[in-house]
Design an enzyme around this catalytic site. Sequence first.
Site, PDB file in Angstrom:
ATOM      1  N   SER A   1       0.851  -1.190   0.000  1.00 15.25           N
ATOM      2  CA  SER A   1       0.000   0.000   0.000  1.00 15.25           C
ATOM      3  C   SER A   1       0.884   1.236   0.000  1.00 15.25           C
ATOM      4  O   SER A   1       2.040   1.197   0.453  1.00 15.25           O
ATOM      5  CB  SER A   1      -0.884   0.005   1.252  1.00 15.25           C
ATOM      6  OG  SER A   1      -1.496   1.259   1.451  1.00 15.25           O
TER       7      SER A   1
ATOM      8  N   TYR B   1       0.033   0.112  10.630  1.00  9.58           N
ATOM      9  CA  TYR B   1      -0.340  -0.363   9.295  1.00  9.58           C
ATOM     10  C   TYR B   1       0.759  -0.051   8.285  1.00  9.58           C
ATOM     11  O   TYR B   1       1.163  -0.917   7.493  1.00  9.58           O
ATOM     12  CB  TYR B   1      -1.651   0.292   8.866  1.00  9.58           C
ATOM     13  CG  TYR B   1      -2.142  -0.142   7.505  1.00  9.58           C
ATOM     14  CD1 TYR B   1      -2.461  -1.469   7.245  1.00  9.58           C
ATOM     15  CD2 TYR B   1      -2.299   0.784   6.471  1.00  9.58           C
ATOM     16  CE1 TYR B   1      -2.915  -1.869   5.988  1.00  9.58           C
ATOM     17  CE2 TYR B   1      -2.766   0.396   5.228  1.00  9.58           C
ATOM     18  CZ  TYR B   1      -3.070  -0.930   4.986  1.00  9.58           C
ATOM     19  OH  TYR B   1      -3.520  -1.323   3.746  1.00  9.58           O
TER      20      TYR B   1
END
Length: 320
Positions: free
Chosen positions: A162, A188
């Site tokens: 990501s 994350y």
Amino acid sequence: MTYDHPRWTTPFTRDTTADEVLAGVDLSGRRAVVTGGASGIGIETARSLARAGAEVTLAVRDTSAGRKVADEIAADGGGARVDVAPLELTDRASVAAFARAWTGPLHILVNNAGVMAVPELRRTREGWELQFATNHLGHFELARSLHPALAAQGARIVSVSSNAHHRSPVVFDDIHFEHRAYDPWLAYGQSKTAGVLFAVEAGRRWADDGITANALMPGGIRTALQRHQEGAAMSPEVREIFGSYPWRTARQGAATSVLLAASPLVEGVTGRYFENCNEALPLDPALAGRSGEPSGVAPHALDPDAAARLWEVSARTLGD
């Protein structure tokens, strides 16, 4: 940061769909595993691989949901073979059982499953931070356990990362937030940086086995991945970002995954980070943190020394 190699590009763009990427590609006789294949872009990744003729296994936590998706894909793909197998990435016994049950070669491994920005610090029973354990350690262990099957024929490993990797390198001094304050987005981001570093090091270590490994940013897709940011849990900052974000469809989001998994256009490419179906440009620090869909790859995600260190740390964490 500059590349020491020519940037790898294709005719495809952010608007290309997975089926368009694999148009005319014959994957008959190829076997693929897609983790998290029962939701989001995992479904569309599996669907396009199956439509191209691959035998696909959905490695999922919820096998009943997986079976529904498998039946749908099989019917939609003209009877393609789609199997379902249980896999809980935070359970080492589950990862080991999946690998033991696998027989024969494996040509494509798509490490797609993940969790995002869990609001409160959660740990596995070993004490590992949940996002790092799920997004990195589970996939790391799975790939190593399946290495004999991957090496038997040469294979491609795809690590779904990501642009959140921009937010944090792997903080080796405190990976599991034992001493620093927990931040869901830093956790994350760290886990997604780990996914890129895994591809860098796997590509180096396993090159002689004919295995290639690459990472990617699929683009923003509204899926269950954002469940921890929905409703009352969504902060004003995230609400503003989500409201202006250039979302794309799941079929567009799966395009870069299937490109790296099966397209002849990237044959032999390894250890790189792609977005919008092309190798990403180096991150421009002046654009980092701006609204929209930030692009580019941060230097810390391609650092070969960090990649080698993460591999060793991960192996030690898992008891090797």
